[in-house]
Motif scaffolding. Structure first.
Motif, PDB file in Angstrom:
ATOM      1  N   CYS A1255       0.835  -1.219   0.000  1.00  0.00           N
ATOM      2  CA  CYS A1255       0.000   0.000   0.000  1.00  0.00           C
ATOM      3  C   CYS A1255       0.858   1.254   0.000  1.00  0.00           C
ATOM      4  CB  CYS A1255      -0.920  -0.005   1.213  1.00  0.00           C
ATOM      5  SG  CYS A1255      -2.211  -1.264   1.165  1.00  0.00           S
ATOM      6  N   GLU A1256       1.979   1.191   0.691  1.00  0.00           N
ATOM      7  CA  GLU A1256       2.884   2.325   0.709  1.00  0.00           C
ATOM      8  C   GLU A1256       3.455   2.586  -0.674  1.00  0.00           C
ATOM      9  OE1 GLU A1256       7.045   2.575   2.757  1.00  0.00           O
ATOM     10  OE2 GLU A1256       5.488   2.896   4.292  1.00  0.00           O
ATOM     11  N   GLN A1257       3.825   1.496  -1.377  1.00  0.00           N
ATOM     12  CA  GLN A1257       4.366   1.654  -2.720  1.00  0.00           C
ATOM     13  C   GLN A1257       3.316   2.174  -3.697  1.00  0.00           C
ATOM     14  OE1 GLN A1257       7.488   1.308  -3.307  1.00  0.00           O
ATOM     15  NE2 GLN A1257       7.459   1.662  -5.502  1.00  0.00           N
ATOM     16  N   VAL A1258       2.073   1.696  -3.560  1.00  0.00           N
ATOM     17  CA  VAL A1258       0.993   2.184  -4.423  1.00  0.00           C
ATOM     18  C   VAL A1258       0.748   3.667  -4.190  1.00  0.00           C
ATOM     19  CG1 VAL A1258      -1.467   1.979  -4.962  1.00  0.00           C
ATOM     20  CG2 VAL A1258      -0.099  -0.076  -4.593  1.00  0.00           C
ATOM     21  N   ALA A1259       0.795   4.102  -2.909  1.00  0.00           N
ATOM     22  CA  ALA A1259       0.599   5.519  -2.612  1.00  0.00           C
ATOM     23  C   ALA A1259       1.686   6.366  -3.252  1.00  0.00           C
ATOM     24  CB  ALA A1259       0.587   5.729  -1.089  1.00  0.00           C
ATOM     25  N   ILE A1260       2.923   5.853  -3.252  1.00  0.00           N
ATOM     26  CA  ILE A1260       4.019   6.593  -3.894  1.00  0.00           C
ATOM     27  C   ILE A1260       3.781   6.714  -5.391  1.00  0.00           C
ATOM     28  CG2 ILE A1260       6.487   6.516  -4.424  1.00  0.00           C
ATOM     29  CD1 ILE A1260       6.904   5.211  -1.692  1.00  0.00           C
ATOM     30  N   GLN A1261       3.290   5.634  -5.983  1.00  0.00           N
ATOM     31  CA  GLN A1261       3.041   5.675  -7.415  1.00  0.00           C
ATOM     32  C   GLN A1261       1.846   6.554  -7.758  1.00  0.00           C
ATOM     33  OE1 GLN A1261       2.703   1.478  -7.923  1.00  0.00           O
ATOM     34  NE2 GLN A1261       4.856   1.175  -8.460  1.00  0.00           N
ATOM     35  N   LYS A1262       0.832   6.557  -6.890  1.00  0.00           N
ATOM     36  CA  LYS A1262      -0.355   7.390  -7.149  1.00  0.00           C
ATOM     37  C   LYS A1262      -0.033   8.883  -7.045  1.00  0.00           C
ATOM     38  CE  LYS A1262      -3.865   4.394  -7.574  1.00  0.00           C
ATOM     39  NZ  LYS A1262      -4.831   4.406  -8.679  1.00  0.00           N
ATOM     40  N   ILE A1263       0.919   9.219  -6.154  1.00  0.00           N
ATOM     41  CA  ILE A1263       1.232  10.627  -5.955  1.00  0.00           C
ATOM     42  C   ILE A1263       1.857  11.229  -7.198  1.00  0.00           C
ATOM     43  CG2 ILE A1263       3.616  10.488  -5.103  1.00  0.00           C
ATOM     44  CD1 ILE A1263       0.809  12.532  -3.479  1.00  0.00           C
ATOM     45  N   SER A1264       2.265  10.389  -8.097  1.00  0.00           N
ATOM     46  CA  SER A1264       2.868  10.888  -9.338  1.00  0.00           C
ATOM     47  C   SER A1264       1.888  11.688 -10.175  1.00  0.00           C
ATOM     48  CB  SER A1264       3.410   9.714 -10.156  1.00  0.00           C
ATOM     49  OG  SER A1264       2.336   8.883 -10.585  1.00  0.00           O
ATOM     50  N   GLU A1272      -3.045  18.259  -2.799  1.00  0.00           N
ATOM     51  CA  GLU A1272      -2.030  17.254  -3.068  1.00  0.00           C
ATOM     52  C   GLU A1272      -0.841  17.411  -2.114  1.00  0.00           C
ATOM     53  OE1 GLU A1272      -3.568  18.878  -5.459  1.00  0.00           O
ATOM     54  OE2 GLU A1272      -4.651  17.266  -6.468  1.00  0.00           O
ATOM     55  N   LEU A1273      -0.580  18.665  -1.681  1.00  0.00           N
ATOM     56  CA  LEU A1273       0.493  18.895  -0.728  1.00  0.00           C
ATOM     57  C   LEU A1273       0.180  18.236   0.614  1.00  0.00           C
ATOM     58  CD1 LEU A1273       3.178  20.433  -0.910  1.00  0.00           C
ATOM     59  CD2 LEU A1273       2.063  22.363   0.196  1.00  0.00           C
ATOM     60  N   LEU A1274      -1.089  18.266   1.001  1.00  0.00           N
ATOM     61  CA  LEU A1274      -1.488  17.583   2.221  1.00  0.00           C
ATOM     62  C   LEU A1274      -1.308  16.075   2.082  1.00  0.00           C
ATOM     63  CD1 LEU A1274      -2.746  17.526   5.025  1.00  0.00           C
ATOM     64  CD2 LEU A1274      -5.004  17.593   3.948  1.00  0.00           C
ATOM     65  N   ALA A1275      -1.706  15.542   0.937  1.00  0.00           N
ATOM     66  CA  ALA A1275      -1.497  14.107   0.700  1.00  0.00           C
ATOM     67  C   ALA A1275      -0.007  13.765   0.731  1.00  0.00           C
ATOM     68  CB  ALA A1275      -2.124  13.707  -0.629  1.00  0.00           C
ATOM     69  N   ARG A1308       3.681  22.312   8.960  1.00  0.00           N
ATOM     70  CA  ARG A1308       3.689  23.625   9.590  1.00  0.00           C
ATOM     71  C   ARG A1308       3.121  24.684   8.664  1.00  0.00           C
ATOM     72  NH1 ARG A1308       7.263  27.678  10.088  1.00  0.00           N
ATOM     73  NH2 ARG A1308       8.750  26.619   8.750  1.00  0.00           N
ATOM     74  N   HIS A1309       3.431  24.552   7.390  1.00  0.00           N
ATOM     75  CA  HIS A1309       2.888  25.492   6.423  1.00  0.00           C
ATOM     76  C   HIS A1309       1.394  25.274   6.229  1.00  0.00           C
ATOM     77  CE1 HIS A1309       2.201  27.744   2.753  1.00  0.00           C
ATOM     78  NE2 HIS A1309       1.728  26.641   2.207  1.00  0.00           N
ATOM     79  N   LEU A1310       0.973  24.011   6.194  1.00  0.00           N
ATOM     80  CA  LEU A1310      -0.444  23.708   5.955  1.00  0.00           C
ATOM     81  C   LEU A1310      -1.308  23.980   7.173  1.00  0.00           C
ATOM     82  CD1 LEU A1310      -0.089  20.345   3.997  1.00  0.00           C
ATOM     83  CD2 LEU A1310      -0.591  22.593   3.056  1.00  0.00           C
ATOM     84  N   LYS A1311      -0.681  24.226   8.338  1.00  0.00           N
ATOM     85  CA  LYS A1311      -1.417  24.447   9.588  1.00  0.00           C
ATOM     86  C   LYS A1311      -2.316  23.259   9.913  1.00  0.00           C
ATOM     87  CE  LYS A1311      -1.342  29.512   9.357  1.00  0.00           C
ATOM     88  NZ  LYS A1311      -2.126  30.750   9.400  1.00  0.00           N
ATOM     89  N   LYS A1312      -1.698  22.104   9.969  1.00  0.00           N
ATOM     90  CA  LYS A1312      -2.382  20.869  10.339  1.00  0.00           C
ATOM     91  C   LYS A1312      -1.808  20.372  11.660  1.00  0.00           C
ATOM     92  CE  LYS A1312      -4.917  20.651   6.643  1.00  0.00           C
ATOM     93  NZ  LYS A1312      -6.378  20.817   6.736  1.00  0.00           N
ATOM     94  N   PRO A1313      -2.319  20.859  12.790  1.00  0.00           N
ATOM     95  CA  PRO A1313      -1.705  20.536  14.087  1.00  0.00           C
ATOM     96  C   PRO A1313      -1.690  19.045  14.399  1.00  0.00           C
ATOM     97  CG  PRO A1313      -3.248  22.367  14.280  1.00  0.00           C
ATOM     98  CD  PRO A1313      -3.435  21.785  12.913  1.00  0.00           C
ATOM     99  N   ALA A1314      -2.774  18.327  14.062  1.00  0.00           N
ATOM    100  CA  ALA A1314      -2.823  16.899  14.394  1.00  0.00           C
ATOM    101  C   ALA A1314      -1.757  16.136  13.647  1.00  0.00           C
ATOM    102  CB  ALA A1314      -4.216  16.355  14.066  1.00  0.00           C
ATOM    103  N   LEU A1315      -1.636  16.391  12.347  1.00  0.00           N
ATOM    104  CA  LEU A1315      -0.617  15.712  11.556  1.00  0.00           C
ATOM    105  C   LEU A1315       0.779  16.133  11.994  1.00  0.00           C
ATOM    106  CD1 LEU A1315      -0.025  13.786   9.231  1.00  0.00           C
ATOM    107  CD2 LEU A1315      -0.230  15.714   7.650  1.00  0.00           C
ATOM    108  N   GLU A1316       0.943  17.406  12.324  1.00  0.00           N
ATOM    109  CA  GLU A1316       2.242  17.888  12.781  1.00  0.00           C
ATOM    110  C   GLU A1316       2.640  17.234  14.090  1.00  0.00           C
ATOM    111  OE1 GLU A1316       4.445  22.153  13.867  1.00  0.00           O
ATOM    112  OE2 GLU A1316       2.356  22.113  13.194  1.00  0.00           O
ATOM    113  N   ASN A1317       1.692  17.046  14.989  1.00  0.00           N
ATOM    114  CA  ASN A1317       1.974  16.379  16.254  1.00  0.00           C
ATOM    115  C   ASN A1317       2.391  14.934  16.037  1.00  0.00           C
ATOM    116  OD1 ASN A1317       2.084  16.037  19.072  1.00  0.00           O
ATOM    117  ND2 ASN A1317      -0.018  15.308  19.132  1.00  0.00           N
ATOM    118  N   LEU A1318       1.730  14.265  15.090  1.00  0.00           N
ATOM    119  CA  LEU A1318       2.095  12.886  14.781  1.00  0.00           C
ATOM    120  C   LEU A1318       3.504  12.810  14.195  1.00  0.00           C
ATOM    121  CD1 LEU A1318       1.214   9.946  14.673  1.00  0.00           C
ATOM    122  CD2 LEU A1318       0.156  10.392  12.454  1.00  0.00           C
ATOM    123  N   VAL A1319       3.832  13.757  13.325  1.00  0.00           N
ATOM    124  CA  VAL A1319       5.172  13.797  12.740  1.00  0.00           C
ATOM    125  C   VAL A1319       6.220  14.001  13.827  1.00  0.00           C
ATOM    126  CG1 VAL A1319       6.696  15.165  11.256  1.00  0.00           C
ATOM    127  CG2 VAL A1319       4.414  14.555  10.460  1.00  0.00           C
TER     128      VAL A1319
END
Length: 1570
Positions: A1255-1264, A1272-1275, A1308-1319
């Motif tokens: 699934c990780e590899q498919v996501a990398i290929q889909k992001i193309s 798309e930046l959030l994805a 940080r640029h997207l202002k997504k606190p939940a995702l930033e906290n996970l990172v």
């Protein structure tokens, strides 16, 4: 017209016409004849209309508690009722002389030979009025009816006043006759005076003689052929020269040409404040207000022997004196009107623009002066009576557009008229005036109760006796006493100034004065009470006193009181005062000289203890006392502490005293926001208040502790809050019961007031049906704010009132939209003036809530190199650092800078005018209610507008039907808005099955390295035009605060509940998008209250608001996410299933249903994807449904993934499969990428390595296929986080750190606190395993900033878990002390949020156990180990679960070793085998987290040796990673340090420091292993 009609015509009229609309034709067309008083006579017919039942209706309203609401209804009823009557009179050619109270007086001026014809015309008018408007049924059950009286004959007109202000009176026998006829008439009757009956065509009327030679009652009008009333009407028009000439207006006076001389003449008859508003061009509906005023009614009864001319001069003399005295006191003489025996003068204090402090006292003193003058100087006066009342009234315009009057309506107006009759010959006042005047009680005398017509409860009535000088001593104690449970906040500097002055006084033997200067309510009295308490504890003798305004008029009052306290005779009875004085002076002063102290007490005595004077409200001290204290200070070493309010003008002696070298002035500042909220918690008796209540208090108090205290008391008395035990938290099954849980899911802000062990802790919530935005101010605070408002100019007042409708913050363009006829230059000029005096200020988002985190941070110990590095990096700008760009919404945003002003100004508007203005605001804001420009617009609930479009169109009428007959303007505007294009138009359907991994063409990114290379290039852009992270920062947070949140409030006020529900869903979605779960719950709770209480039976469910099925599904979906974040897992599952059912995507309940649905999803759905609808609108609706389906299914697998049981695993697997299938119906690759990221995370948690990596590899290929738009930046950020997580699991730590930095920069640029906290959590874990402990500290600092502001309990639990790891294994580095970590866990371990997170809590309890083992606290070690043991079965293979499992295994191994050493005696023998089972479970469950496998293998080997009685070094347990990390095999190449990505956290260069330390540690470890 008066209370809400938005007439355009008045804005087009010249000033003369607008003035003429307020005055009768008798004034408009008169010719000035000479000096006042002018007296003229004319023939005419008078019509008097008396509205009966109106006083009784006011009395009914006065008995309720909602005075402002009742005044609004009362004014609405009267205005609309009287306006119809006025228009009818104007149509018949009448001239409205005045509208006084509930009486209308009209005049037809004609020649004497025309009277009979005009009487016929007026009788016809009267009959039609009775027929059409004779009875009006109100909802309150009190009918309004009309009594009409007619008279005819000679009318005398008199102009009273001077060159500044003039008044029109009509007097004479026929004026008395019309009043007499009104009194004789019963409801729905018409009575003609005897003179009128004699002058009319009697054969045309059917009458009944009620009193011979006095009056007749009219029954009907005979229609005798060939009499034709139309012809008669045309005939009468020839007698009326000023009758209208066009059908466009009802009065000729409104069509006059501009005439400056006429304007100046008319202006004299208009109150000054009203004339200024007319000059400003304010519409008449903007003039009306609801406010509290003081009413003064002066009644002069003259002897009957007085001649007419003499009577005119008496009235003129009285009017001039009354006007002068009233204006000097801050009031206005509004009207003069005659009655049978004399005349009355109606005066008001506190009308718009006139509000002054102490208006009741000024009214009483002015009234007594008038009373004395009239008795002494008006010889022909028979009786003088004055009554004063105070209370809420409607003051504004009533009548029709063509003829209206500025009047005052309210129960207190009726009461003041009744008091004149009940208490003749006195200056009487009601109880409210008596209390609010703050005058000494000896100036009043209570009067006996009397019955008053239509007044059921007049209250206590007092006679005002005038100002008397009474020798009285002040009280020993201060007004404020120190509360033990409420500490003094933010006053350390002020107390230190007192201590220093006290030391100087003792050491230098010189008098010292400390003067605390601050505004009202800043806590000066509280500070003085604290000083009083401290001084008494130190053994000083304190002489405290509090002064009042009346004390400043008594010479030496302050000194008399201080000396009386000094000699201890202030509290003793008067009959023993002399004896006490003799006893005090014995031995110091010869007894014959004691008489010197009769008038002034002063003695130079030797004091055994230091003496301190405490004087509160020193600005009220008399000049003689100031002089005396100055002399005393220069000769005697005493300390004086005083408080002053800076707005008062002090006497010369006071100013001289303040300039003394021994006087120190200490300004008192307002409280900081955290201190104010802490004070609120103490006042309410709780440890936390909800966020909406915080905003409510901060916006109204502005740091003023007195305001906070009054508001909290008002909240308690108003039954607005609910209180909940903090310790009692359990999972709820109903959404309606979640308010307490939502409050408990946030961090509480203060510690308990007392430190009792078993003390119960409470939190409070706001009731669901309460809207804090519309909670009225307490009367005391409203009076303070209205006083401040009236200090502004008329144009400034209008601007403030319009801005108050918008909200605490407002945009200039919207403000201009509400101000009629204002251009931008005028607007900016007035705004600058208001900003200069700090009434308004430029908007700053940081002031919304306290800038400091509510959780007090502890000291952070960081190496000196780190501090220096941060300082050096502060001036450098990283190419990835977000540029400081001001939001377009903020460039012209302002907010209120004065407490209470906005709320008070909003309350002044009449209800219908409020609705009209809120409607204008809603129409303006609805175009901005979407995502920001950098997010390319669109709805926060994807495709929301398209999904509800049909529902909006189908609503033919609006609930706001009273405002417009064709449906709400807002509803129509929103319907138009639904057709606007959106960036979401780019979404398409996938009409055939998605391609597999092998189907991607060669130009797509096929490898992870290519994808990372592309991300690196994107992040390395230096050109602002190309750099995605600097060109368009996200402003969705500003849109939520400044657009969506106010828009919901506007819709609620205007009654547009359907639109309010729409925007509440948008606001909730935006809050969740910004990781503000509590505010999302707040908006959804409001939406729930709109829908009403759910029925126990589903078939009976009927919402109060009509919503479509999609909105109901979205409502369930959003509530499910909120419940998930609150730890309400069962309810979250229920709501997610309910949402899917509404979206036609059922989710099974049983295992058999899971099997069947899985078969359908795998083999049938992929072959039968729905075809794309041809209709574009239907296409968008389908996309909206699919988006919600994906969201709900994502929630479901996360919910089932929390418990690692076989049943939950089956449900979670099905949810992920359904999510993937729904997502693949989109052609939007960003959504597909996010879905595959979810699938990879789920597969890793479940231990499915192959599916995880696939699934990780498919996501990398889909992001193309993404072009790196914001979505798309959030994805991309989600995928970067997933890759960093994967590398951590696999042991590629350097790669994980690098990817973590890149993901953090994007988040940080997207202002997504939940995702930033996970990172940041992943970044910390990678740095920790890599032993970069300094980097760990800085990661935790950034994480603290993120989680502490949002009060996120789960985020804080992860944070404190990481702190515990750092404490145990971080080489002594400290981010948070252990005690703070432990307190957090003890407070919140039983919260639903943490009890649902087994992975996190397993690590927390295991780490706590290890800490207590270090200190050999084995009972606590065993306690936390047992808690961890209960959580093991509920964990999964995630990093957090694996980490917790490892910690638990370490504890198990340590327990086995200590058992051999004899520490644990009660351990069962099967512990060894159970521990080996745990190792087996770990390797079978955590197969997808090999980073820990090497260390766990070593732990297992140690257990095996333990079984053979082999020893195990203790250091291997407490610092395991010193040995294990060096031997973990990391596949792939090590990455070189890249400081670019570490710049975001201010950690450049830390890799080098960490690597040096790491190499040293590795060498030591290798030696240890060998």
């Amino acid at each position: 017209m008066a209370t809400g009609e938005r007439e355009v015509a008045p804005l087009l009229w010249p000033v003369e016409a607008r003035l003429a609309a307020l005055l009768p034709d008798l004034l408009v067309f008169r010719k000035p004849r000479g000096s006042e008083p002018e007296l003229a006579t004319a023939q005419g017919v008078l019509l008097g209309v008396h509205v009966t039942g109106f006083t009784a209706l006011m009395d009914r309203f006065s008995l309720t508690c909602k005075s402002e609401h009742d005044m609004d209804k009362l004014a609405h009823i009267f205005s609309y009722y009287i306006s119809d009557i006025v228009e009818h009179v104007l149509c018949f050619g009448g001239d409205i002389l005045n509208i006084t109270g509930n009486v209308l007086l009209a005049l037809w001026t004609v020649k004497k030979n025309q009277l009979s014809d005009i009487i016929t015309l007026v009788v016809k008018c009267s009959l039609e009025i009775q027929e059409k408007f004779g009875i009006y049924h109100t909802r309150e059950g009190q009918d309004l009816q009309l009594k009409i009286g007619l008279s005819a004959g000679q009318i005398s007109q008199i102009i009273i006043g001077d060159e500044q202000r003039q008044y029109l009176l009509v007097i004479g026998r026929d004026v008395d006759d019309v009043q007499f006829a009104q009194r004789l008439a019963q409801a729905n009757e018409i009575v003609l005076s005897w003179n009128c009956w004699k002058l009319c065509e009697q054969y045309m009327f059917e009458v009944e003689v009620t009193r011979e030679d006095e009056a007749v009652k009219l029954r009907d009008m005979r229609i005798i052929d060939p009499f034709d009333f139309d012809e008669h009407f045309d005939k009468c028009l020839d007698y009326l020269p000023h009758y209208r000439t066009s059908a466009d207006t009802l009065r000729t006076a409104l069509e006059l040409n501009p005439d400056s001389a006429l304007e100046q003449t008319l202006r004299k008859h208009i109150m000054k404040n009203l004339a200024e508003k007319i000059d400003e061009g304010q519409p008449m509906e903007y003039v009306s207000e609801f406010r509290t005023v003081t009413i003064v009614l002066v009644s002069l009864e003259f002897h009957k022997t007085a001649w007419m001319l003499r009577l005119c001069h008496l009235i003129q003399e009285a009017a001039l004196y009354i006007s002068t005295v009233i204006e000097k006191g801050g009031g206005q003489l509004s009207r003069i009107f005659m009655f049978e025996k004399g005349c009355m003068f109606l005066c008001f204090f506190g009308l718009p623009g006139d509000k002054k402090p102490d208006e009741c006292a000024h009214a009483l003193e002015s009234s007594f002066s008038i009373f004395s003058f009239c008795w002494e100087n008006l010889a022909e006066t028979k009786l003088v009576s004055i009554s004063i009342t105070n209370g809420p009234v409607f003051c504004g315009v009533v009548g029709a557009v063509a003829r209206h009057e500025y009047t005052v309506i309210g129960p207190k107006v009726s009461l003041v008229a009744r008091m004149i009759t009940a208490y003749p010959g006195l200056v009487s006042c009601d109880e409210v005036t008596y209390l609010r005047s703050m005058l000494p009680a000896y100036n009043f005398k209570k009067l006996p109760e009397k019955m008053m017509k239509n007044i059921s409860n007049p209250g206590k009535i007092y006679e005002y006796l005038g100002h008397r000088r009474c020798i009285m001593f002040g009280k020993r104690h201060l007004a404020k006493e120190r509360s033990k449970n409420h500490p003094l906040l933010d006053r350390e500097k002020e107390l230190e100034a007192f201590r220093m002055a006290q030391e100087r006084c003792l050491h230098q033997k010189k008098g010292q004065v400390i003067l605390y200067e601050g505004g009202k309510g800043y806590g000066k009295s509280q500070l003085l009470a604290k000083i009083n308490s401290l001084a008494q504890k130190e053994g000083h003798r304190v002489l405290p006193m509090k002064l009042q305004e009346a004390d400043s008029k008594q010479r030496f009052y302050a000194i008399q009181t201080l000396m009386a306290i000094f000699f201890e005779i202030d509290m003793c009875p008067s009959y023993c005062r002399q004896e006490c004085l003799h006893r005090q002076l014995h031995g110091m002063v010869e007894e014959p000289l004691h008489c010197l102290f009769n008038d002034l007490f002063f003695v130079k005595a030797v004091r055994e203890t230091p003496l301190i004077f405490l004087i509160d409200e020193a600005q009220y001290m008399d000049a003689a006392s100031w002089e005396f204290l100055g002399t005393l200070l220069s000769r005697v070493p005493i300390s004086m502490v005083m408080t002053l309010t800076p707005t008062f003008t002090l006497s010369g002696w006071a100013q001289h005293f303040l300039k003394s070298s021994q006087a120190v002035i200490v300004p008192i500042s307002k409280l900081t926001a955290p201190s104010l909220l802490r004070m609120a918690c103490w006042e309410l008796g709780v440890v936390s208040i909800p966020q909406e209540l915080q905003i409510y208090l901060l916006h109204r108090c502005f740091g003023n502790p007195f305001y906070c205290e009054v508001l909290c008391q008002d909240l308690l008395s108003g039954d607005i809050l609910l209180f909940h035990d903090l310790q009692e938290e359990e999972e709820n099954s109903k959404w309606e019961n979640l308010s307490a849980n939502a409050m408990k899911s946030t961090m509480f802000s203060i510690s308990p007031a007392t430190s009792e062990e078993n003390q119960e802790l409470f939190v409070c919530t706001v009731k669901d049906d309460v809207n804090l935005d519309t909670v009225l101010l307490p009367p005391l605070l409203k009076e303070i704010a209205v006083n401040q408002l009236d200090q502004l100019s008329p144009e400034e007042q209008l601007l403030v009132k319009c801005a108050a409708v918008i909200g605490h913050s407002f945009h200039i363009d919207l403000l201009q939209h509400l101000l009629p006829g204002w251009d931008k230059n005028k607007l900016l000029q007035v705004l600058r003036a208001l900003v200069d005096i700090h009434v308004l200020c430029w908007f700053n988002t940081s002031q919304e809530l306290p800038a400091e985190p509510v959780l007090e941070p502890s000291s952070i110990e960081i190496i000196e190199q780190t501090k220096e590095k941060k300082k050096s990096d502060a001036g450098l700008s990283s190419p990835l650092r977000l540029q400081g760009e001001l939001s377009p919404l903020q460039t012209e945003m302002l907010e209120f800078g004065v407490p209470l002003l906005r709320e008070a100004a909003w309350e002044l508007w009449p209800k219908e005018q409020q609705i009209a203005l809120h409607l204008e605001c809603a129409c303006f804001l609805q175009d901005l209610a979407c995502r920001c420009g950098s997010c390319h617009g669109g709805d926060f609930v994807p495709f929301h507008r398209f999904a509800v479009c049909s529902t909006k169109r189908s609503s033919e009428t609006s609930q706001f039907c009273s405002y417009t007959d064709t449906g709400s303007v807002l509803t129509r505007v929103i319907t138009d808005k639904l057709q606007l294009p959106s960036s979401q138009d780019s979404y398409q359907f996938q009409t055939k099955p998605s391609r597999s991994q092998e189907d991607f063409s060669s130009d797509h990114f096929r490898t992870e390295a290519e994808f990372l290379d592309q991300v690196n290039k994107m992040l390395a852009q230096t050109s602002p035009e190309k750099d995605m992270l600097t060109t368009k920062p996200c402003h969705c947070e500003e849109i939520l605060k400044l657009v969506l949140s106010p828009l919901t409030q506007h819709c609620l006020v205007i009654g547009e509940t359907t639109c309010a529900f729409y925007y509440l869903l948008e606001a909730a979605a935006a809050s969740l998008d910004l990781s503000d779960n509590y505010m999302a719950f707040f908006y959804l709770r409001k939406a729930s209250s709109l829908l009403g209480q759910p029925s126990a039976f589903s078939f009976l469910k009927k919402h109060k608001v009509k919503i479509c099925q999609f909105e109901e599904a979205t409502f369930c979906s959003l509530r499910s996410e909120v419940c998930f974040n609150m730890g309400q897992i069962t309810l979250a599952k229920k709501l997610a299933r309910q949402a899917l059912r509404l979206l036609k995507r059922n989710f099974p309940w049983t295992w058999f249903g899971v099997l069947f649905q899985t078969f359908l999803e795998k083999y049938w759905r992929s072959c039968s994807l729905s075809q794309s609808p041809n209709n574009s609108s239907e296409n968008k609706k389908k996309l909206a449904v699919l988006q919600q389906q994906v969201h709900c299914l994502s929630l479901l697998w996360q919910l089932y993934n929390l418990e690692a049981t076989a049943s939950n695993r089956r449900f979670a697997c099905l949810a992920t499969l359904m999510q993937k299938n729904s997502a693949e119906e989109f052609a939007n690759e960003a959504q597909v990428v996010s879905t595959y990221v979810d699938l990879s995370q789920f597969s890793q948690n479940m231990g499915d390595r192959e599916k995880w990596l696939h699934c990780e590899q498919v996501a990398i290929q889909k992001i193309s296929q993404c072009c790196f738009s914001r979505e798309e930046l959030l994805a991309t950020a989600q995928l970067m986080q997933a890759l960093a997580y994967s590398k951590l699991c696999l042991g590629h730590l350097e790669v994980s750190i690098k990817l973590g930095f890149q993901a953090h920069e994007i988040c940080r640029h997207l202002k997504k606190p939940a995702l930033e906290n996970l990172v940041l959590s992943v970044l910390f874990r990678s740095a920790f395993l890599k032993k970069k402990f300094d980097l760990c500290v800085h990661v935790l600092e950034s994480q603290w900033t993120l989680v502490s502001q949002g009060h996120d309990i789960l985020g804080l639990a992860c944070f404190y878990s990481a702190c515990l790891d750092l404490l145990l294994y971080g080489k002594g580095l400290l981010c948070r002390p252990f005690g703070e970590c432990l307190r957090f866990i003890q407070h919140y371990e039983h919260s639903c949020i943490l009890t649902s997170q087994s992975n996190v809590m397993l690590g927390v309890h295991s780490s706590l156990a290890m800490w207590f083992a270090q200190d050999s606290k084995w009972d606590l070690f065993e306690h936390h180990l047992s808690k961890a043991r209960q959580l093991v079965e509920g964990t999964n293979a995630s990093v957090f679960g694996s980490h917790g499992f490892v910690r638990f295994l370490e504890c198990q191994v340590l327990m086995l070793q200590k058992t051999l050493e004899g520490v644990f005696m009660q351990i069962p023998p099967e512990t060894h085998s159970q521990t080996l089972k745990y190792f087996k479970v770990f390797f079978s469950r955590c197969v997808t987290c090999p980073v820990y496998h090497q260390w766990v293998s070593e732990l297992k080997a140690s257990v095996m040796r333990c079984r053979k009685r082999e020893s195990m070094p203790l250091t291997n347990i407490f610092r395991p990673f010193d040995t294990c990390l060096t031997r973990i095999w990391i596949s792939g190449e090590f990455l070189k340090d890249n400081n670019t990505f570490e710049g975001n956290l201010g950690i450049q260069g830390f890799d080098r420091v960490a690597d040096v330390k790491e190499n040293k540690d590795e060498e030591e470890t290798q030696e240890c292993i060998c």
